[in-house]
Design a protein around this motif. Structure first.
Motif, PDB file in Angstrom:
ATOM      1  N   THR A 495     -32.425  -0.989 -23.964  1.00 28.46           N
ATOM      2  CA  THR A 495     -32.782  -2.413 -24.761  1.00 28.46           C
ATOM      3  C   THR A 495     -32.120  -3.613 -23.826  1.00 28.46           C
ATOM      4  O   THR A 495     -32.656  -4.706 -23.774  1.00 28.46           O
ATOM      5  CB  THR A 495     -32.116  -2.346 -26.052  1.00 28.46           C
ATOM      6  N   GLN A 499     -33.986  -6.929 -21.805  1.00 26.33           N
ATOM      7  CA  GLN A 499     -34.093  -8.342 -22.069  1.00 26.33           C
ATOM      8  C   GLN A 499     -33.602  -9.024 -20.876  1.00 26.33           C
ATOM      9  O   GLN A 499     -33.388 -10.471 -20.958  1.00 26.33           O
ATOM     10  CB  GLN A 499     -32.782  -8.664 -23.221  1.00 26.33           C
ATOM     11  N   GLN A 523     -30.960  -7.829 -31.258  1.00 26.83           N
ATOM     12  CA  GLN A 523     -31.980  -7.155 -30.728  1.00 26.83           C
ATOM     13  C   GLN A 523     -31.731  -5.698 -30.351  1.00 26.83           C
ATOM     14  O   GLN A 523     -32.550  -4.812 -30.527  1.00 26.83           O
ATOM     15  CB  GLN A 523     -32.776  -7.704 -29.464  1.00 26.83           C
ATOM     16  N   ASP A 548     -36.147  -5.418 -38.310  1.00 29.32           N
ATOM     17  CA  ASP A 548     -35.764  -6.846 -37.639  1.00 29.32           C
ATOM     18  C   ASP A 548     -35.173  -7.802 -38.846  1.00 29.32           C
ATOM     19  O   ASP A 548     -34.188  -8.203 -38.637  1.00 29.32           O
ATOM     20  CB  ASP A 548     -36.938  -7.520 -36.895  1.00 29.32           C
TER      21      ASP A 548
END
Length: 579
Positions: A495, A499, A523, A548
């Motif tokens: 992750t 990003q 996130q 989310d």
């Protein structure tokens, strides 16, 4: 300064007008509690109802003005330790204001509340001591730890960070002075991932210290005895773990921090299947290094598994995660392990070495590649793609080592991750200069921007584990994970890599900007929550459909609450009969 504050305010939703908090405290105690204190931001009605009128100057201030005052005062200070003391003073008086100031200038202030300044603060902890933070448990408290936990005022603790102070950063055994580390870690739990501060508990376990300087220091705050290494130590840690889950629940996250290696690995093996626990130095610290592999096939990062080799200086914790990542990319476990070489204070880890090899290292001990007497020899013989140091050995990556890495690789990977800055394996300036600006560099502590003779400017990336552990902790807490698998950290590393844009990678960046770390952490938490539910690791049900929205709805807000009482009228009540 004012324009920046206004801009940040526009980005932050104002919820104080609709959020109401009940408090039983009134008057001076309300102001002395950092969790409820708002300083001069108490409204006139709050002052009158809560017994504060006259205890504050007449002016009613906004949090914006308060933040501006503290930021201006910080700008006037030049010494990092002075800034640390000032910031911790704000935290002791006004918690929400402290996090407001920290979050709005995270790039400048993280090195103050975390590495490298927190290390300096730990060495001086007894000399700058003002007010105790966290829970102090000594080996003399055996048999009574559960009652000690009952003394902690918060009852809804979700995360505990604990140290025994034996291996604080690159500074060694600091005993109870190591309390600064759990305090600093949990500051980042809140600042980076929005975990509520009242749900965080810093703990130091005092079993003595082998630091002779501290044992002679009249300002040392722990037991004046040598470190207890008997069975009593294990009994104490066992009792602590049992007391925590008995008090706060089986899914309480317990993060081990800065334990000596001889205890860190065995305690991790002992507890990881029984408790919700991880060791940040072994798992959390190292998972952000996986950017190397997670981004291997992206533009600007033209490395391939076939030729990829890593030479570590004392970084056993990352080896298993790197192996997992390589296996996921198609290698066998044996093939992956052969690409990882380790070097420690006794030299290269090879079969037949005279020095004893730790059982944790056995999987990464190889046949000798030739005559290797120094780290430079290892680089010459192994010809690694990446060199990574986390041991606090000082300037291990010499000029000759860096030049050789530049000769061997089009884009050499150089991670000088030891803390504090003085213990880093090399400086950013040396890394960029001696590789003609071609290296991919990261450090554990921040370095200044580097400008080469040809005018090219490089901003060194800080390989900070704060990119990993707050987001992982938030996900674990929210999903009720009972046992934290290494696959969770692998997912977090992926992750983090996702990003980073291709443009940032082409510029030599290996991490997203630190200024965006709150969004990075959120996130990451969302992705990890999805992962643990999909892999039946979560124990909190019902499972949220929109992960989310679920994660973001829990994030702690730094806007002040209203303490006005909930006043309302009884509607529909018949008037009393007229007699």
């Amino acid at each position: 300064m004012l324009s920046r504050l206004r801009a940040s305010l526009m980005l932050r939703p104002c919820v104080s007008s609709c959020r109401w908090t009940h408090t039983k405290e009134k008057g001076k105690p309300l102001m002395l509690n950092p969790r409820t204190n708002k300083g001069m931001a108490f409204s006139l009605q709050e002052r009158q109802i809560l017994g504060l009128q006259g205890l504050l100057p007449p002016k009613i201030e906004s949090q914006d003005i308060q933040a501006m005052r503290f930021q201006r005062n910080l700008k006037k200070m030049t010494e990092p330790l002075e800034k640390y003391i000032y910031l911790m003073g704000i935290q002791e008086r006004n918690e929400k204001l402290f996090y407001r100031v920290l979050m709005e200038d995270i790039e400048e202030l993280m090195p103050i509340v975390y590495t490298p300044t927190v290390g300096l603060a730990c060495t001086q902890y007894g000399h700058i001591f003002r007010r105790p933070k966290g829970l102090f448990i000594s080996i003399l408290d055996r048999g009574h730890i559960r009652s000690i936990l009952d003394n902690w005022p918060e009852t809804n603790v979700a995360a505990v960070v604990v140290t025994d102070g034996e291996r604080i950063l690159g500074l060694g055994d600091l005993g109870v002075f190591g309390m600064g580390i759990p305090v600093g870690k949990l500051c980042l739990y809140t600042a980076c991932a929005g975990i509520r501060p009242e749900r965080c508990l810093p703990v130091v376990i005092d079993v003595g210290t082998d630091n002779e300087t501290l044992l002679k220091d009249p300002f040392y705050m722990g037991l004046y005895q040598k470190r207890d290494r008997s069975q009593l130590y294990d009994d104490l840690i066992d009792e602590f773990m049992e007391a925590v889950v008995d008090k706060y629940g089986q899914d309480t996250l317990i993060q081990f921090e800065d334990f000596g290696n001889h205890n860190a690995f065995r305690l991790m093996r002992k507890y990881r299947e029984k408790y919700c626990t991880f060791n940040d130095d072994i798992q959390g610290l190292n998972s952000h290094h996986l950017n190397i592999l997670c981004q291997m096939d992206r533009p600007g990062f033209k490395y391939y598994l076939k030729s990829f080799k890593i030479l570590y200086y004392a970084a056993l914790g990352i080896a298993n995660l790197i192996t997992m990542s390589m296996v996921e990319k198609g290698l066998t476990q044996d093939e992956a392990r052969k690409k990882i070489w380790m070097f420690d204070k006794d030299g290269l880890l090879v079969k037949g070495r005279a020095q004893e090899t730790d059982s944790n290292q056995e999987a990464f001990v190889h046949e000798s590649p030739g005559d290797v007497q120094s780290f430079l020899d290892a680089v010459n013989v192994i010809q690694p793609t990446a060199i990574i140091g986390v041991s606090g050995a000082g300037r291990l990556f010499t000029h000759d080592v860096l030049k050789k890495m530049g000769t061997l690789n089009k884009r050499p990977i150089i991670f000088a991750l030891s803390n504090p800055t003085t213990k880093a394996e090399c400086t950013a300036e040396d890394a960029y200069t001696l590789t003609d600006g071609r290296c991919l560099f990261a450090s554990g502590s921040p370095f200044d921007t580097v400008t080469l003779a040809d005018g090219r400017v490089f901003t060194p990336g800080q390989g900070n584990n704060a990119y990993i552990f707050p987001g992982v902790a938030l996900a674990v807490i929210l999903s009720g994970v009972r046992h934290i698998s290494d696959t969770v950290f692998l997912e977090a590393a992926k992750t983090l890599a996702d990003q980073l844009t291709d443009e940032e990678l082409a510029e030599g960046r290996l991490y997203p900007p630190l200024s965006n770390i709150r969004e990075v952490s959120i996130q990451m938490a969302v992705k990890v929550v999805r992962f643990v539910y999909a892999n039946n690791m979560a124990f909190r049900y019902p499972e949220p459909k929109d992960k989310d929205t679920f994660v973001r709805s829990t994030v702690w807000d730094i806007s002040y609450d209203s303490f006005l009482p909930d006043i309302y009228e009884w509607k529909g009540m018949n008037p009393a009969p007229d007699h």
